[in-house]
Design a protein around this motif. Structure first.
Motif, PDB file in Angstrom:
ATOM      1  N   ARG A 181       0.837  -1.205   0.000  1.00  9.60           N
ATOM      2  CA  ARG A 181       0.000   0.000   0.000  1.00  9.60           C
ATOM      3  C   ARG A 181       0.874   1.259   0.000  1.00  9.60           C
ATOM      4  O   ARG A 181       0.569   2.245  -0.689  1.00  9.60           O
ATOM      5  N   LYS A 182       1.948   1.218   0.772  1.00  8.12           N
ATOM      6  CA  LYS A 182       2.863   2.366   0.780  1.00  8.12           C
ATOM      7  C   LYS A 182       3.488   2.577  -0.597  1.00  8.12           C
ATOM      8  O   LYS A 182       3.636   3.716  -1.060  1.00  8.12           O
ATOM      9  N   GLU A 183       3.882   1.473  -1.244  1.00 10.75           N
ATOM     10  CA  GLU A 183       4.471   1.576  -2.570  1.00 10.75           C
ATOM     11  C   GLU A 183       3.457   2.122  -3.576  1.00 10.75           C
ATOM     12  O   GLU A 183       3.794   2.910  -4.462  1.00 10.75           O
ATOM     13  N   LEU A 184       2.213   1.715  -3.420  1.00 17.58           N
ATOM     14  CA  LEU A 184       1.140   2.252  -4.264  1.00 17.58           C
ATOM     15  C   LEU A 184       1.083   3.771  -4.146  1.00 17.58           C
ATOM     16  O   LEU A 184       1.038   4.499  -5.155  1.00 17.58           O
ATOM     17  N   TRP A 185       1.104   4.269  -2.911  1.00 16.46           N
ATOM     18  CA  TRP A 185       0.992   5.707  -2.698  1.00 16.46           C
ATOM     19  C   TRP A 185       2.254   6.451  -3.094  1.00 16.46           C
ATOM     20  O   TRP A 185       2.198   7.629  -3.473  1.00 16.46           O
ATOM     21  N   GLU A 186       3.397   5.793  -3.033  1.00 16.24           N
ATOM     22  CA  GLU A 186       4.622   6.417  -3.522  1.00 16.24           C
ATOM     23  C   GLU A 186       4.510   6.680  -5.023  1.00 16.24           C
ATOM     24  O   GLU A 186       4.828   7.776  -5.512  1.00 16.24           O
ATOM     25  N   HIS A 187       4.038   5.693  -5.758  1.00 17.25           N
ATOM     26  CA  HIS A 187       3.886   5.884  -7.202  1.00 17.25           C
ATOM     27  C   HIS A 187       2.733   6.835  -7.513  1.00 17.25           C
ATOM     28  O   HIS A 187       2.785   7.567  -8.515  1.00 17.25           O
ATOM     29  N   TYR A 188       1.716   6.839  -6.666  1.00 14.95           N
ATOM     30  CA  TYR A 188       0.650   7.837  -6.818  1.00 14.95           C
ATOM     31  C   TYR A 188       1.245   9.243  -6.730  1.00 14.95           C
ATOM     32  O   TYR A 188       0.935  10.116  -7.551  1.00 14.95           O
ATOM     33  N   CYS A 189       2.100   9.468  -5.732  1.00 12.98           N
ATOM     34  CA  CYS A 189       2.720  10.786  -5.559  1.00 12.98           C
ATOM     35  C   CYS A 189       3.582  11.147  -6.759  1.00 12.98           C
ATOM     36  O   CYS A 189       3.527  12.283  -7.262  1.00 12.98           O
ATOM     37  N   LEU A 190       4.386  10.199  -7.220  1.00 16.15           N
ATOM     38  CA  LEU A 190       5.264  10.467  -8.355  1.00 16.15           C
ATOM     39  C   LEU A 190       4.457  10.769  -9.616  1.00 16.15           C
ATOM     40  O   LEU A 190       4.811  11.664 -10.396  1.00 16.15           O
ATOM     41  N   ALA A 191       3.358  10.037  -9.819  1.00 14.57           N
ATOM     42  CA  ALA A 191       2.495  10.308 -10.967  1.00 14.57           C
ATOM     43  C   ALA A 191       1.820  11.670 -10.831  1.00 14.57           C
ATOM     44  O   ALA A 191       1.728  12.437 -11.799  1.00 14.57           O
ATOM     45  N   LEU A 240      -7.041  13.306 -15.892  1.00 23.72           N
ATOM     46  CA  LEU A 240      -5.922  12.453 -15.470  1.00 23.72           C
ATOM     47  C   LEU A 240      -5.817  12.407 -13.948  1.00 23.72           C
ATOM     48  O   LEU A 240      -5.471  11.372 -13.382  1.00 23.72           O
ATOM     49  N   LYS A 241      -6.112  13.524 -13.297  1.00 26.30           N
ATOM     50  CA  LYS A 241      -6.103  13.543 -11.829  1.00 26.30           C
ATOM     51  C   LYS A 241      -7.123  12.550 -11.281  1.00 26.30           C
ATOM     52  O   LYS A 241      -6.815  11.762 -10.374  1.00 26.30           O
ATOM     53  N   HIS A 242      -8.323  12.569 -11.853  1.00 28.27           N
ATOM     54  CA  HIS A 242      -9.367  11.667 -11.361  1.00 28.27           C
ATOM     55  C   HIS A 242      -9.122  10.229 -11.820  1.00 28.27           C
ATOM     56  O   HIS A 242      -9.510   9.288 -11.121  1.00 28.27           O
ATOM     57  N   LEU A 243      -8.485  10.061 -12.961  1.00 34.78           N
ATOM     58  CA  LEU A 243      -8.109   8.717 -13.391  1.00 34.78           C
ATOM     59  C   LEU A 243      -7.129   8.106 -12.401  1.00 34.78           C
ATOM     60  O   LEU A 243      -7.259   6.939 -12.001  1.00 34.78           O
ATOM     61  N   LEU A 244      -6.163   8.912 -11.973  1.00 36.53           N
ATOM     62  CA  LEU A 244      -5.179   8.435 -11.002  1.00 36.53           C
ATOM     63  C   LEU A 244      -5.864   8.077  -9.686  1.00 36.53           C
ATOM     64  O   LEU A 244      -5.571   7.033  -9.082  1.00 36.53           O
ATOM     65  N   ASN A 245      -6.783   8.934  -9.241  1.00 37.94           N
ATOM     66  CA  ASN A 245      -7.520   8.634  -8.008  1.00 37.94           C
ATOM     67  C   ASN A 245      -8.367   7.376  -8.158  1.00 37.94           C
ATOM     68  O   ASN A 245      -8.477   6.567  -7.235  1.00 37.94           O
ATOM     69  N   TYR A 246      -8.953   7.218  -9.331  1.00 40.88           N
ATOM     70  CA  TYR A 246      -9.744   6.012  -9.602  1.00 40.88           C
ATOM     71  C   TYR A 246      -8.849   4.777  -9.530  1.00 40.88           C
ATOM     72  O   TYR A 246      -9.238   3.734  -8.970  1.00 40.88           O
ATOM     73  N   MET A 247      -7.660   4.877 -10.098  1.00 36.08           N
ATOM     74  CA  MET A 247      -6.748   3.722 -10.122  1.00 36.08           C
ATOM     75  C   MET A 247      -6.422   3.220  -8.720  1.00 36.08           C
ATOM     76  O   MET A 247      -6.382   2.015  -8.478  1.00 36.08           O
ATOM     77  N   VAL A 248      -6.204   4.146  -7.796  1.00 36.64           N
ATOM     78  CA  VAL A 248      -5.780   3.718  -6.461  1.00 36.64           C
ATOM     79  C   VAL A 248      -6.961   3.439  -5.534  1.00 36.64           C
ATOM     80  O   VAL A 248      -6.779   2.808  -4.493  1.00 36.64           O
ATOM     81  N   ASN A 249      -8.152   3.914  -5.898  1.00 33.30           N
ATOM     82  CA  ASN A 249      -9.315   3.735  -5.018  1.00 33.30           C
ATOM     83  C   ASN A 249     -10.345   2.739  -5.539  1.00 33.30           C
ATOM     84  O   ASN A 249     -11.332   2.469  -4.864  1.00 33.30           O
ATOM     85  N   ARG A 250     -10.137   2.195  -6.731  1.00 31.93           N
ATOM     86  CA  ARG A 250     -11.135   1.316  -7.335  1.00 31.93           C
ATOM     87  C   ARG A 250     -11.286   0.012  -6.537  1.00 31.93           C
ATOM     88  O   ARG A 250     -10.375  -0.389  -5.798  1.00 31.93           O
TER      89      ARG A 250
END
Length: 796
Positions: free
Chosen positions: A760-770, A784-794
């Motif tokens: 989960r931490k690694e997920l959020w690290e890449h979320y931040c970098l993206a 793209l902002k909401h796509l990224l949020n969708y990717m991590v929250n789906r």
């Protein structure tokens, strides 16, 4: 039952003692209201105060456009303007001073408090100035998930931060529309920040990092657990979501929990309320247990007592009916005094903090000022809803009841009492509170409009015309009375509303474009074709008809049409090519020789319906169809199309290499670096292609394409990590495929390498970098902002 009786006895005693104290406070205020002692005292205060706030501008200043106040609606420009004009330090100083006084119960004449305020002002200024200079999205950092997570990494509280982000998302998703989800989220966020501030204020400066992280972790969870009572108890009971009998049933349940220390079972509810109430009950029980388990033995009793006083006073207030004309002044004000003072005292109990000298007194007396200020601001809405507050009751019955206290006079009396009896005429306190008072009236006038505001003031301030004229002049002329927390409040609400609107647009866009793509995706079967060709087309269409998300072609459509202005009809071949290539990759991925999957997109995999050989040939057929579609992009420059096809072929080859790397790694323990490489070639490249291909057709600059590639790299890895997490803990029905396949196939995943928490931490690290890559692009692409949020929250 004995335990219940003991709790009930303590609670009743605590409430009676609190009620006696509130009655004494009210009696003191009542005397001051009757003799209007606030008028000479505050008149003198305002005459002294206005010297710093009413400025006489020279005529030359009107030609200085660069120094004009841009207004707080533009978050970044407003901060820049404050800094440019030299006002930022004072702005932050009064804002933080007010928070220390209101939320932390501090006295501003304390040298230690002043030192802490100055340090916090410097810290906030250091963060604000670079952020304002960079511009970008007009939103507070607390709602920028990438910045929030970077703070969490710095403090070592990533796990708690991921947890609370998930919780807030779930709360928002479960709140009924009648409860105003944005306001509920704002209150929750405010309480969490407040509790974290309380805990940080209690920390010793030389505290070890590990202990600091532990306390902040607990503060985040305690803040959420306590804050949850606002949407799930106060707002729910104030709303029209529950019927009157249901509210009574729910109130009994809460009261029983506070009196016994144990949350009872939910009980019976009707069909449409069951999902909501089961969720509310589950969350509140978890929150209740967390707070209770983090209480010290010596503070647990005061926590339950204060909570009971708070809840019971609210219940008394909530039960009032505006049609009842016989409430006494005591009945109108004493519950307000109790609930306004208890709400802040509870926070100290929640975090088990000791009460410093004078804290209880300052907090007790201060609460009524804050409540009367809030009720004045909310008066119009309260009248519409028929809610009983001192203001609404006075508005309705002032001509029939000469005995009623004018709540506006009570408001000024409380302010005078605070300044001179509680804070002993401390100059800094007088400055900050009077700033706040005039700011509140300015905001009310702005919200109501000048005519409505004057009408209201004509009713409530009629008893002291000279004092009213003085206040009116302050409201009209005074400058430098705005506050950072109000700016954050407004921006928070605007951002939440905008995010909700953008999110709805995001899902509407996906639904609409997905429908367009689906309508043009299936491969036609011309007459006279050979049976084998027909078989391949049927097999291809079977795979294409599955319940696919179509994220890649949707992304290409949004970038091409909305961002680059390409004609929708002209890029249809590109959309088809992307989905053909993606579907082909899934067919190969599912084969017995590879992952040997039995279901895909909610149906049997292709090789299960036909056979492995047919599935292989169908995958090849779709890849060729993708190339054919790209070659038919006739409305674009041929050299550009040729470059696009060459890029596509390279990326298809890279994807094959990624799949080969994945297959050869089965049974092996990959390093994180190796898994990132496999993930990029298998998944990230497809996202990159969906972004880069329309950019190529639009002939955008290479620097922007490089930014898109960086975003795609990290978003693709984040997407894969989320897939791995869902494979471990997802819902099979929502996913449309079995969970636990990776473990069964002996495949290295981010979960198998890192474990659930670190994945989960690694997920959020890449979320931040993206997210950071996204912020560097020359255009603000909300999709793209909401796509990224969708990717991590789906959840599928």
């Amino acid at each position: 039952m004995h335990l219940m009786n003991e709790f009930t006895l303590h609670a009743d005693t605590a409430y009676k003692l609190a009620e006696q104290k509130a009655a004494q406070y009210f009696a003191s205020l009542f005397t001051q209201v009757k003799n209007r002692s606030y008028v000479p005292a505050l008149t003198a205060d305002f005459h002294l105060w206005k010297k710093s706030h009413i400025h006489h501008h020279s005529w030359l200043s009107f030609f200085s456009r660069n120094q004009r106040n841009p207004g707080s609606a533009d978050y970044h420009r407003y901060i820049q303007w404050l800094n440019y004009t030299g006002k930022l330090n004072d702005y932050l100083d009064r804002s933080i001073s007010y928070i220390y006084m209101r939320d932390l119960g501090k006295a501003l004449d304390s040298p230690d408090t002043q030192t802490r305020i100055l340090r916090m002002v410097a810290d906030i200024k250091d963060q604000l100035i670079p952020s304002a200079a960079a511009g970008g999205e007009a939103q507070p950092d607390m709602l920028n998930l990438a910045k929030l997570y970077r703070w969490a990494q710095k403090e070592g509280v990533e796990t708690a931060t991921i947890w609370v982000i998930t919780k807030l998302k779930t709360v928002s998703a479960n709140l009924p529309e009648e409860m105003n989800p944005e306001q509920a989220q704002r209150k929750l966020i405010k309480i969490i920040i407040g509790v974290v501030m309380h805990v940080m204020e209690e920390m010793e400066e030389n505290l070890a990092p590990a202990e600091r992280a532990l306390r902040l972790d607990e503060a985040i969870r305690l803040g959420y657990s306590y804050g949850l009572t606002y949407p799930f108890i106060d707002d729910l009971l104030d709303s029209a979501v529950l019927t009157a009998p249901e509210k009574e049933q729910y109130s009994r349940l809460i009261r029983q929990a506070l009196l016994s220390g144990i949350v009872p079972e939910l009980g019976e509810w009707d069909g449409e309320k069951i999902p909501l109430m089961e969720y509310v009950h589950s969350e509140l029980r978890e929150a209740f247990e967390y707070i209770k388990n983090h209480q010290r033995t010596e503070t647990q009793k005061s926590f339950f007592e204060r909570s009971y006083v708070f809840f019971h006073s609210q219940e008394i207030d909530r039960a009032k009916n505006l049609s009842h004309d016989g409430y006494t002044n005591e009945e109108l004000y004493i519950p307000v005094i109790l609930k306004s003072s208890s709400s802040r005292l509870i926070v100290r109990s929640v975090i088990s903090a000791p009460l410093d000298d004078g804290f209880d007194q300052r907090t007790f007396y201060y609460g009524l000022y804050n409540q009367l200020a809030d009720d004045f601001a909310d008066m119009s809405g309260d009248m519409l809803e028929g809610a009983v507050t001192p203001y609404t009751y006075y508005l309705k019955y002032r001509q029939q009841r000469n005995d009623l206290i004018n709540p506006f006079e009570m408001y000024w009396t409380v302010i005078s009492h605070l300044l001179h009896n509680v804070f002993h005429s401390d100059p800094k306190t007088c400055e900050v509170i009077l700033d706040r008072v005039i700011n509140g009236l300015k905001r009310t006038r702005e919200r109501l409009g000048r005519d409505k505001y004057n009408e209201i003031m004509g009713i409530f301030a009629a008893g002291s015309p000279e004092f009213k004229r003085l206040v009116d002049r302050m409201v009209h002329k005074a400058e430098d009375v705005d506050f950072f927390d109000k700016l954050l409040r407004d921006q928070l609400l605007n951002t939440l509303r905008n995010n909700r609107k953008e999110k709805e647009e995001f899902h509407d866009t996906i639904k609409t474009v997905r429908g367009v793509i689906n309508s043009q995706l299936l491969i036609p079967k011309p007459e006279g074709m050979t049976p084998m060709k027909e078989l391949l087309i049927d097999a291809a269409n079977y795979s294409l008809e599955g319940d696919g998300k179509r994220i890649r072609p949707v992304l290409t459509w949004v970038m091409g049409v909305r961002e680059y202005g390409l004609e929708p009809a002209e890029i249809v071949p590109l959309l088809r090519s992307l989905e053909y290539m993606h579907t082909a990759s899934l067919i190969f991925d599912d084969l017995p020789s590879q992952d040997n999957a039995s279901t895909r997109r909610g149906r049997e995999t292709l090789h299960q319906v036909y056979d492995a050989a047919t599935a292989e040939l169908t995958g090849l057929f779709l890849i060729q169809k993708a190339t054919e579609e790209q070659a038919s992009l006739r409305h674009f420059d041929p050299k550009t199309v040729l470059a696009l096809m060459q890029y596509s072929a390279q990326k298809t080859g890279d994807m094959c290499m990624g799949q080969a790397m994945d297959l050869h790694s089965k049974g092996e323990d990959l390093t994180l670096e190796q898994l990132n490489e496999v993930c990029f070639y298998k998944t990230g490249i497809a996202f990159e292609a969906a972004l880069v291909m329309p950019a190529m057709l639009a002939q955008v600059k290479e620097a922007e394409i490089a930014g898109l590639k960086k975003f795609a790299y990290h978003a693709g890895i984040a997407f894969q990590i989320k897939d791995d997490l869902l494979d471990q803990e997802g819902d099979r029905l929502l996913l449309g495929k079995p969970v636990g396949q990776d473990a069964g196939n002996n495949t290295s995943t981010f979960v198998s390498i890192l474990g659930l928490e670190n994945a989960r931490k690694e997920l959020w690290e890449h979320y931040c970098l993206a997210s950071e890559a996204l912020s560097e692009l020359p255009r603000n692409i909300a999709f793209l902002k909401h796509l990224l949020n969708y990717m991590v929250n789906r959840n599928r």
